[in-house]
Design a protein around this motif. Structure first.
Motif, PDB file in Angstrom:
ATOM      1  N   MET A   1       0.843  -1.185   0.000  1.00 15.02           N
ATOM      2  CA  MET A   1       0.000   0.000   0.000  1.00 15.02           C
ATOM      3  C   MET A   1       0.883   1.241   0.000  1.00 15.02           C
ATOM      4  N   ASN A   2       0.594   2.154  -0.877  1.00 15.96           N
ATOM      5  CA  ASN A   2       1.335   3.404  -0.917  1.00 15.96           C
ATOM      6  C   ASN A   2       0.789   4.366   0.124  1.00 15.96           C
ATOM      7  N   ALA A   3       1.677   5.109   0.747  1.00 20.20           N
ATOM      8  CA  ALA A   3       1.265   6.096   1.734  1.00 20.20           C
ATOM      9  C   ALA A   3       0.493   7.212   1.039  1.00 20.20           C
ATOM     10  N   ASP A   4      -0.640   7.574   1.603  1.00 18.75           N
ATOM     11  CA  ASP A   4      -1.474   8.645   1.064  1.00 18.75           C
ATOM     12  C   ASP A   4      -1.171   9.921   1.840  1.00 18.75           C
ATOM     13  N   PRO A   5      -0.535  10.913   1.212  1.00 15.69           N
ATOM     14  CA  PRO A   5      -0.155  12.144   1.918  1.00 15.69           C
ATOM     15  C   PRO A   5      -1.335  12.860   2.566  1.00 15.69           C
ATOM     16  N   MET A   6      -2.499  12.793   1.943  1.00 14.41           N
ATOM     17  CA  MET A   6      -3.672  13.462   2.515  1.00 14.41           C
ATOM     18  C   MET A   6      -4.124  12.764   3.801  1.00 14.41           C
ATOM     19  N   LEU A   7      -4.079  11.426   3.825  1.00  8.84           N
ATOM     20  CA  LEU A   7      -4.441  10.697   5.040  1.00  8.84           C
ATOM     21  C   LEU A   7      -3.441  10.987   6.158  1.00  8.84           C
ATOM     22  N   ILE A   8      -2.177  11.025   5.795  1.00  9.05           N
ATOM     23  CA  ILE A   8      -1.128  11.294   6.788  1.00  9.05           C
ATOM     24  C   ILE A   8      -1.297  12.697   7.361  1.00  9.05           C
ATOM     25  N   TYR A   9      -1.529  13.668   6.504  1.00  8.64           N
ATOM     26  CA  TYR A   9      -1.717  15.053   6.957  1.00  8.64           C
ATOM     27  C   TYR A   9      -2.936  15.156   7.869  1.00  8.64           C
ATOM     28  N   ALA A  10      -4.052  14.560   7.449  1.00 11.01           N
ATOM     29  CA  ALA A  10      -5.280  14.609   8.251  1.00 11.01           C
ATOM     30  C   ALA A  10      -5.062  13.955   9.612  1.00 11.01           C
ATOM     31  N   PHE A  11      -4.318  12.840   9.641  1.00 10.24           N
ATOM     32  CA  PHE A  11      -4.036  12.156  10.900  1.00 10.24           C
ATOM     33  C   PHE A  11      -3.283  13.076  11.855  1.00 10.24           C
ATOM     34  N   TRP A  12      -2.181  13.667  11.390  1.00 12.18           N
ATOM     35  CA  TRP A  12      -1.350  14.475  12.289  1.00 12.18           C
ATOM     36  C   TRP A  12      -2.007  15.786  12.677  1.00 12.18           C
ATOM     37  N   GLN A  13      -2.975  16.259  11.910  1.00 13.70           N
ATOM     38  CA  GLN A  13      -3.687  17.481  12.256  1.00 13.70           C
ATOM     39  C   GLN A  13      -4.870  17.225  13.198  1.00 13.70           C
ATOM     40  N   SER A  14      -5.250  15.987  13.385  1.00 18.77           N
ATOM     41  CA  SER A  14      -6.421  15.644  14.194  1.00 18.77           C
ATOM     42  C   SER A  14      -6.082  15.662  15.686  1.00 18.77           C
ATOM     43  N   PRO A  15      -7.110  15.785  16.538  1.00 16.16           N
ATOM     44  CA  PRO A  15      -6.881  15.732  17.986  1.00 16.16           C
ATOM     45  C   PRO A  15      -6.409  14.347  18.423  1.00 16.16           C
ATOM     46  N   ASP A  16      -5.737  14.267  19.566  1.00 20.82           N
ATOM     47  CA  ASP A  16      -5.215  12.991  20.054  1.00 20.82           C
ATOM     48  C   ASP A  16      -6.312  11.971  20.340  1.00 20.82           C
ATOM     49  N   ASP A  17      -7.519  12.420  20.632  1.00 23.96           N
ATOM     50  CA  ASP A  17      -8.593  11.476  20.950  1.00 23.96           C
ATOM     51  C   ASP A  17      -9.425  11.084  19.723  1.00 23.96           C
ATOM     52  N   SER A  18      -8.958  11.443  18.532  1.00 23.94           N
ATOM     53  CA  SER A  18      -9.683  11.094  17.302  1.00 23.94           C
ATOM     54  C   SER A  18      -9.397   9.647  16.910  1.00 23.94           C
ATOM     55  N   TYR A  19     -10.324   9.059  16.178  1.00 26.07           N
ATOM     56  CA  TYR A  19     -10.198   7.668  15.723  1.00 26.07           C
ATOM     57  C   TYR A  19     -10.011   7.631  14.211  1.00 26.07           C
ATOM     58  N   HIS A  20      -9.198   6.660  13.755  1.00 22.94           N
ATOM     59  CA  HIS A  20      -8.847   6.578  12.340  1.00 22.94           C
ATOM     60  C   HIS A  20      -8.955   5.137  11.841  1.00 22.94           C
ATOM     61  N   THR A  21      -9.206   5.000  10.567  1.00 22.82           N
ATOM     62  CA  THR A  21      -9.354   3.677   9.951  1.00 22.82           C
ATOM     63  C   THR A  21      -7.999   2.974   9.823  1.00 22.82           C
ATOM     64  N   ALA A  22      -8.052   1.692   9.585  1.00 20.61           N
ATOM     65  CA  ALA A  22      -6.834   0.920   9.368  1.00 20.61           C
ATOM     66  C   ALA A  22      -6.085   1.434   8.139  1.00 20.61           C
ATOM     67  N   GLU A  23      -6.807   1.874   7.121  1.00 24.99           N
ATOM     68  CA  GLU A  23      -6.169   2.409   5.910  1.00 24.99           C
ATOM     69  C   GLU A  23      -5.319   3.635   6.245  1.00 24.99           C
ATOM     70  N   THR A  24      -5.854   4.507   7.101  1.00 23.54           N
ATOM     71  CA  THR A  24      -5.101   5.694   7.507  1.00 23.54           C
ATOM     72  C   THR A  24      -3.868   5.295   8.293  1.00 23.54           C
ATOM     73  N   ILE A  25      -4.027   4.356   9.222  1.00 20.75           N
ATOM     74  CA  ILE A  25      -2.905   3.941  10.055  1.00 20.75           C
ATOM     75  C   ILE A  25      -1.842   3.235   9.227  1.00 20.75           C
ATOM     76  N   ALA A  26      -2.251   2.496   8.219  1.00 21.39           N
ATOM     77  CA  ALA A  26      -1.282   1.871   7.313  1.00 21.39           C
ATOM     78  C   ALA A  26      -0.450   2.942   6.618  1.00 21.39           C
ATOM     79  N   SER A  27      -1.086   4.017   6.176  1.00 18.64           N
ATOM     80  CA  SER A  27      -0.350   5.110   5.531  1.00 18.64           C
ATOM     81  C   SER A  27       0.594   5.801   6.505  1.00 18.64           C
ATOM     82  N   VAL A  28       0.128   6.030   7.722  1.00 21.07           N
ATOM     83  CA  VAL A  28       0.921   6.761   8.711  1.00 21.07           C
ATOM     84  C   VAL A  28       2.116   5.931   9.189  1.00 21.07           C
ATOM     85  N   THR A  29       1.916   4.640   9.412  1.00 21.99           N
ATOM     86  CA  THR A  29       2.980   3.802   9.978  1.00 21.99           C
ATOM     87  C   THR A  29       3.861   3.129   8.937  1.00 21.99           C
ATOM     88  N   GLY A  30       3.351   3.002   7.722  1.00 26.26           N
ATOM     89  CA  GLY A  30       4.078   2.267   6.702  1.00 26.26           C
ATOM     90  C   GLY A  30       3.852   0.762   6.785  1.00 26.26           C
TER      91      GLY A  30
END
Length: 94
Positions: A1-30
């Motif tokens: 899976m290729n990292a999606d820059p928009m998902l990564i940006y949205a993740f890091w801009q979100s509050p710490d108590d926000s929840y994210h899909t596995a697809e987002t976490i795959a992009s963020v963690t590699g």
């Protein structure tokens, strides 16, 4: 899976108590979606919640997972032998 820059940006801009899909976490963690699924089954990955058939990860838990790897170093000369990864190489078949 290729990292999606928009998902990564949205993740890091979100509050710490926000929840994210596995697809987002795959992009963020590699990590691949399959690796995340395997870790969930084995109980040795990032904490997650399951709602019906969907899996979500809390940003704070992902940050904690990243921190579990230790402190970053400013140069490779600051690394010690215990910091270096163990590489397992398969023999080349000719």
């Amino acid at each position: 899976m290729n990292a999606d820059p928009m998902l990564i940006y949205a993740f890091w801009q979100s509050p710490d108590d926000s929840y994210h899909t596995a697809e987002t976490i795959a992009s963020v963690t590699g990590l691949s979606l399959q690796t995340l699924a395997n870790q969930r089954c084995k109980g040795n990955g990032i904490k997650f919640v399951k709602s019906h058939s969907s899996v979500y990860y809390r940003k704070e838990d992902v940050r904690t997972w990243f921190k579990s790897f230790g402190s970053p170093v400013s140069s490779t000369s600051a690394l010690t032998v215990r910091d270096l990864p163990i590489l397992v190489c398969a023999p080349q078949v000719e």
